[in-house]
Design a protein around this motif. Structure first.
Motif: not given
Length: 744
Positions: A268-275
């Motif tokens: 979303s515009r506030r939540l970012v996931v990195n793997y």
């Protein structure tokens, strides 16, 4: 090596320090500079608007993203603003902006609040430390060097080297220290406790995932350097806000195979996931198992097989007041080989790190940083002896667990005075189990379950003043204090002090500094247990503790940057430092004949003196960088600090062209050092000299696009001349590789 030369350099530096106050009586103009880049791609942004709100002066960035503002004086409470079409505007209080630093602009598609973008600068503990020598390796340099071996990244940093292998771990040394005297942080997590000797294994950190690696040198680092007599390595992993996918493979010598994947996904515009994930396999035919005696005739062992996995997962949630983050790191090692008498040897290692953090403003309190970390290290070594009718097994198992909570808060007083406070709690557990199976029967040789609780409080106060009302000369005084309290009732104070002068002129800056202080290093739980008992069960901190090791260290140094205002050369950076470190209560461990027997003595005292320097010519003809570095060390007792070269030199050339091609060449030299080896079978300790050697690393690559896909093709060779002559460490052996990366 005579230390008189060090004294001469120290006198010269002292004179240079004093001369700075005799510069022309007319105040010159000041220069504010930096670089503007894309946060996602790290590419320089040409034509970005840079201006100061109150001073009402501005400029634009050049083709490489660099800018320079000429100021007659700094306005109190001024704000630096950087803008570029298609990117979120960057704002930061001028007093918080570190001169000549990089500004990363975020694409507007993510639509993150402005306040989030500047939080990291305000709570960066590195910037709040006592003045010290510091070197930085950034993502661009790592990409050009191309090595998957993290030790290669340190070859051009003065006073720093890495040694070890898959089993002992990649362990860093700074200024002649042992590996257990260097604190290593990954995204704010201290990872030293994962190892049996409290020495961080850099294998936990895959090079492809590093955004920035800072090396902070010296024993007087109040906030981050508790027990770090050599210094601190602070690693920041990559964190992209752009939706992307990276796939990469490397193939090289010793049948090496790397397979890498990285996914960045804004939910979303506030939540970012990195793997980030990496699998690597290697058959390092020249490595040795711990305890095998170094044999110059032994060069190959084709039965060695090593497989490693790295997994990093990050979740970041942005609000208008700060950032919440959760991180998981995993490192797995599966190592197998045959011993000198063709018996199976295996090592299985699992390291896990969990972290939750908040950075920003909370409940009306500004500049807060809260972290809760949990670390688990599981290491098991097996030795099998096959015999007629069956087999026997010897197992050495080690498991460490740590829970760490940390709270930091920064207070500002006036335009330039500040206090950084830190509070920490550590709960450590160690379980070690040595056992064997003989003829089908299990026998316990040594077993210990230990735990400890410790509290720490630290603070650094920095007071800034202008010299004789000169706006171009700033005098900054730092006072630091750390108090470590163990639940046995013991507590230890470690004071530090530092002074730094910053002279900013139109074309150059000059920054001499000095520091002096005390540091405390606690012995590990196992070392304390061995001091009291040969077999332990359920022991805790009530054991009679060894005295902590102490360090009294001092350093004087200078940094100079010159800007010739020429298209042929962007700037010249020069650094020089002289240091001296005295360590007391050094633990000397002498193994007995048998696993249960230990002899320990705290009779060790050592003095290390040294000189280090570097000079860098940046952006020569816009595309070339040239860096030279040198180190001289004088260690009083090499038996306490083995494998430390008396001298180190390096030359590095980096090229990166607008057309996509890049090139790197590194020449390095290591002087004579003393090796100390324990033969685990005979319990004999031998000492011998390692001869000086030099070698060369080369890399060549090309970055290009095919549609929306960005490709990077590279060929590289490391230790090409194969000159080391000491075969215990794979790190110094000849190695070639090719790699291909694709990012969309």
């Amino acid at each position: 090596m005579k230390f008189q030369s060090f004294i001469a350099w120290g006198i010269a530096l002292g004179c240079f320090f004093l001369v700075s106050f005799g510069i022309a009586q007319e105040a010159e103009q000041m220069r504010l500079s930096g670089q503007v880049t894309d946060a996602a791609t790290r590419s320089p942004l040409k034509g970005a608007d840079i201006y100061l709100v109150r001073s009402q002066v501005g400029t634009i960035s050049d083709a490489d993203g660099y800018f320079s503002l000429i100021l007659k004086a700094i306005q109190e409470n001024d704000t630096l603003v950087v803008g570029f079409v298609g990117y979120r505007e960057y704002r930061v209080a001028l007093k918080e902006f570190k001169n000549r630093s990089r500004i990363e602009l975020q694409p507007v598609s993510i639509e993150l609040p402005d306040s989030v973008l500047v939080r990291g600068e305000r709570i960066d503990l590195v910037q709040q430390e006592i003045p010290h020598a510091r070197d930085v390796v950034d993502f661009q340099t790592i990409e050009i060097r191309g090595s998957s071996e993290i030790s290669d990244l340190f070859k051009t940093i003065p006073s720093v080297r890495v040694e070890g292998n898959d089993l002992t771990g990649r362990r860093v040394q700074i200024r002649g220290s042992n590996a257990g005297e260097v604190n290593v942080y990954v995204d704010g997590i201290l990872i030293n406790s994962l190892g049996e000797e409290n020495a961080a294994d850099l294998s936990v950190i895959p090079t492809e995932n590093i955004e920035k690696m800072e090396v902070l040198k010296g024993a007087n680092l109040t906030l981050l350097g508790s027990g770090a007599f050599g210094g601190v390595v602070n690693v920041t992993t990559q964190k992209s806000l752009e939706r992307s996918l990276l796939l990469k493979t490397k193939q090289g010598s010793f049948n090496t195979q790397y397979y890498i994947a990285e996914v960045n996904f804004p939910i979303s515009r506030r939540l970012v996931v990195n793997y980030f994930g990496q699998y690597s396999g290697i058959e390092p035919g020249i490595e040795y198992f711990p305890g095998e005696f170094s044999d110059s005739t032994k060069t190959e062992n084709q039965t060695v097989e090593s497989g490693k996995q790295n997994h990093n997962l990050a979740l970041n949630y942005y609000t208008g007041r700060g950032e919440w983050s959760a991180r998981f790191y995993g490192y797995l090692l599966d190592y197998e080989k045959l011993s000198a008498d063709n018996q199976p040897l295996q090592n299985f290692r699992k390291n896990y790190l969990l972290s939750g953090a908040y950075t920003g403003n909370l409940l009306g309190v500004n500049n807060m940083d809260m972290r809760l970390n949990y670390l688990l290290g599981d290491d098991e070594t097996r030795r099998d002896r096959v015999r007629e009718g069956g087999s026997d097994r010897f197992v050495n198992a080690f498991e460490s667990r740590r829970m760490n909570a940390r709270l930091t808060k920064k207070f500002d007083f006036g335009i330039a005075n500040e206090v950084q406070l830190l509070g920490e709690y550590f709960h450590d557990e160690v379980e070690t189990d040595v056992r064997q199976t003989l003829g089908g029967e299990d026998y316990s040789i040594y077993n210990a379950l230990l735990y400890e609780n410790r509290f720490s409080a630290a603070g650094v106060a920095a007071f800034s003043n202008q010299f004789q009302n000169r706006s171009d000369i700033t005098w900054k005084t730092h006072f630091g204090m750390r108090d470590d309290y163990v639940v046995t009732g013991d507590n230890y104070l470690a004071p530090t002090v530092g002074i730094q002068v910053e002279v900013e002129k139109t074309r150059w800056s000059f920054s001499p500094y000095l520091n002096y202080g005390k540091n405390i290093k606690f012995q590990t739980l196992l070392e304390n247990a061995r001091n009291a008992l040969s077999e332990v069960s359920g022991a805790d901190t009530v054991l009679v503790r060894l005295k902590p090791e102490e360090s009294n260290a001092g350093e004087i140094g200078v940094g100079v940057t010159y800007d010739p205002a020429s298209e042929a050369l962007r700037d010249v950076d020069f650094k020089l430092a002289v240091f001296r470190n005295v360590v007391f209560n050094k633990l000397v461990w002498i193994p007995g004949f048998g696993v249960q027997q230990f002899e320990q003595s705290q009779i060790g005292r050592n003095v290390t003196k040294g000189l280090e320097g570097s000079i860098a010519l940046n952006k020569v003809a816009r595309d070339w960088d040239f860096i030279a570095a040198a180190t001289l060390l004088d260690i009083e007792y090499p038996s306490l600090y083995p494998f430390k070269p008396e001298s180190m030199f390096s030359l590095q050339t980096l090229y990166s062209g607008d057309w996509g091609g890049y090139f790197s060449a590194t020449f390095f030299y290591e002087g004579r050092s003393t090796a100390v080896i324990l033969n685990e079978f005979t319990q004999e300790i031998s000492s011998f000299l390692l001869e000086p050697f030099f070698d060369i690393d080369l890399s060549l690559g090309y970055r290009f696009r095919v549609g929306r896909v960005r490709l990077n093709l590279q060929a590289a060779g490391y230790n090409i001349l194969d000159n080391s002559g000491f075969q215990y460490y794979l790190l110094k052996k000849q190695y070639f590789q090719v790699s291909l990366a694709a990012k969309i």
